[in-house]
Design a protein around this motif. Structure first.
Motif, PDB file in Angstrom:
ATOM      1  N   UNK A 181       0.788  -1.225   0.000  1.00  0.00           N
ATOM      2  CA  UNK A 181       0.000   0.000   0.000  1.00  0.00           C
ATOM      3  C   UNK A 181       0.818   1.271   0.000  1.00  0.00           C
ATOM      4  N   UNK A 182       2.148   1.190   0.006  1.00  0.00           N
ATOM      5  CA  UNK A 182       2.957   2.411   0.037  1.00  0.00           C
ATOM      6  C   UNK A 182       2.966   3.138  -1.305  1.00  0.00           C
ATOM      7  N   UNK A 183       2.892   2.382  -2.405  1.00  0.00           N
ATOM      8  CA  UNK A 183       2.910   3.024  -3.731  1.00  0.00           C
ATOM      9  C   UNK A 183       1.679   2.653  -4.541  1.00  0.00           C
ATOM     10  N   UNK A 227       1.195  -9.353 -10.474  1.00  0.00           N
ATOM     11  CA  UNK A 227       2.022  -8.239 -10.932  1.00  0.00           C
ATOM     12  C   UNK A 227       1.190  -6.972 -10.826  1.00  0.00           C
ATOM     13  N   UNK A 228       1.768  -5.937 -10.247  1.00  0.00           N
ATOM     14  CA  UNK A 228       1.063  -4.659 -10.159  1.00  0.00           C
ATOM     15  C   UNK A 228       0.903  -4.069 -11.553  1.00  0.00           C
ATOM     16  N   UNK A 229       0.081  -3.047 -11.643  1.00  0.00           N
ATOM     17  CA  UNK A 229      -0.104  -2.367 -12.925  1.00  0.00           C
ATOM     18  C   UNK A 229       1.218  -1.775 -13.400  1.00  0.00           C
ATOM     19  N   UNK A 230       1.985  -1.185 -12.485  1.00  0.00           N
ATOM     20  CA  UNK A 230       3.272  -0.595 -12.862  1.00  0.00           C
ATOM     21  C   UNK A 230       4.225  -1.657 -13.403  1.00  0.00           C
TER      22      UNK A 230
END
Length: 444
Positions: free
Chosen positions: A19-21, A406-409
């Motif tokens: 949740x930090x980024x 995998x995150x969106x980034x």
């Protein structure tokens, strides 16, 4: 790097994103082997939830084709506690949405509600999943609805052409190549016993995946799910593990040819246009080339600036609709080119469709095309993830299909890393993989 979504005892709790980024993303294996993945987003006042079963039309016995789709319909027809009207009213009276989708490899029951109404959505959806009446009279009524649905698809040249194309590429005699909804013959022959047997075999806690996104608390949702699944009579063994995912793989040993050499299969219809489907087998959903495939499809036929649209529609005026597409499964995949034109132009359009793939094979793609494709894909991804339902679906796909989070980034970075050479090499493989052509329209 993507995080493995392992199925062993040691990974009953995983923090996928702290949740930090970005949003807080967590994964738990609950009693019974139920998998729960949540993405907490306090910036919204809604929540989307999906209850996924890794069972689709490919898991049916041939004589029971259509039973997965029929079962999906029947779960909305009433439970031991609720009538069909009660189920419909539960979401309507709170302004929520609910629906379900049957696919070749999964079935999902989903809802979107205000976050305050998430307990109601959990109660209704788990009640449907665990305690459906599966009444014989409901099957008789719903059978007619499904037959109308099949008839509607047969009246649509794009629907029936696409189904015939899938069967031609994947094999009409294979489980993966059969229509998701079955056929008029198999649906007409389905019995309540067939549907109940299908339910008993597949609707078990070890198979269940729950994904939810929005203004929610992971631990509270886990508690609600355990309570409601147990109330529905499911055995939630604390030591149980999830069922294994489908084996990975790909279609191999399929001899392809040049696109213009593929014989046409005609579905004769009285139409003003011929609808053309042309393509063959391709990469699976877990292939390392999947990001290159996304880029290739965007450049080839993914929008108004694509090669197919510009060269066949804009420059020559031969079609109104033209595009490329791909579909991928755990162990197989396909690619295709679609166009609709006046019957007298069919062969010319087919030649031009194939020529675009061959040109990409021979001359590659430009830096400008790569830049546009990256913008199109990443922009579409960002816009598609503006609502909680799309993000809920993304979590479900990563758990059931990819087996990795995998995150969106991270996904954007993987797409941005695709090179022109990778796209050209993939185009060369596709150019040699054409195996099927289906035309829907009048005989000429």
């Amino acid at each position: 790097m993507p995080i493995d979504l392992t199925l062993d005892e040691s990974s009953r709790q995983q923090l996928l994103s702290d949740g930090t980024s970005g949003p807080l993303v967590r994964r738990s294996i609950l009693p019974g082997g139920v998998r729960l993945l949540t993405e907490t987003d306090r910036s919204v006042r809604s929540a989307s939830i999906g209850l996924w079963l890794p069972v689709g039309s490919r898991d049916e016995k041939p004589q029971h084709a259509g039973s997965t789709h029929a079962l999906e319909h029947l779960l909305f027809k009433g439970t031991l506690r609720r009538s069909a009207l009660d189920i419909a009213t539960a979401f309507d009276e709170i302004g929520g949405e609910s629906n379900a989708v049957t696919a070749k490899e999964h079935t999902v029951y989903h809802g979107r509600v205000r976050s305050a109404d998430l307990p109601l959505a959990v109660d209704v959806l788990t009640d449907m999943l665990t305690s459906s009446a599966l009444a014989e009279e409901s099957l008789e009524t719903e059978r007619e609805v499904i037959l109308e649905e099949l008839a509607m698809a047969l009246d649509d040249p794009t629907d029936c052409g696409y189904e015939e194309f899938l069967a031609a590429v994947l094999g009409a005699d294979t489980a993966l190549g059969r229509p998701v909804g079955g056929t008029v013959e198999t649906v007409s022959a389905l019995s309540a016993a067939d549907v109940r047997a299908h339910y008993a075999e597949h609707y078990r806690p070890q198979n269940l995946v729950v994904t939810a996104v929005g203004d929610l608390d992971h631990d509270e949702l886990a508690r609600m799910l355990e309570e409601r699944l147990a109330a529905g009579g499911w055995d939630l063994d604390p030591a149980a593990l999830p069922s294994p995912r489908r084996p990975e793989g790909s279609l191999a040993g399929v001899a392809g040819s040049a696109p213009t050499q593929v014989p046409a299969q005609l579905l004769e219809r009285t139409l003003e246009q011929t609808h053309i489907y042309l393509g063959g087998p391709s990469i699976s959903a877990t292939s390392e080339d999947r990001h290159a495939m996304n880029v290739l499809m965007a450049i080839l036929g993914g929008g108004m600036s694509s090669r197919l649209f510009q060269h066949i529609r804009e420059e020559r005026g031969l079609v109104y609709s033209v595009y490329s597409f791909s579909s991928a499964y755990r162990d197989a995949g396909l690619f295709g080119l679609y166009a609709a034109c006046r019957p007298s132009r069919t062969e010319q359009v087919v030649e031009l469709l194939g020529a675009e793939v061959e040109d990409m094979r021979d001359h590659g793609v430009t830096d400008e095309e790569m830049r546009r494709a990256l913008g199109q894909i990443t922009g579409g991804l960002a816009l598609g993830l503006e609502d909680t339902s799309s993000r809920m679906g993304r979590l479900g796909s990563q758990e059931l299909v990819q087996g990795r989070y995998a995150s969106v980034d991270e996904t954007v970075a993987r797409i941005a890393a695709v090179t022109p050479q990778q796209v050209q090499e993939l185009a060369a493989r596709l150019a040699a993989s054409f195996t099927a052509r289906v035309d829907v329209g009048p005989a000429v």
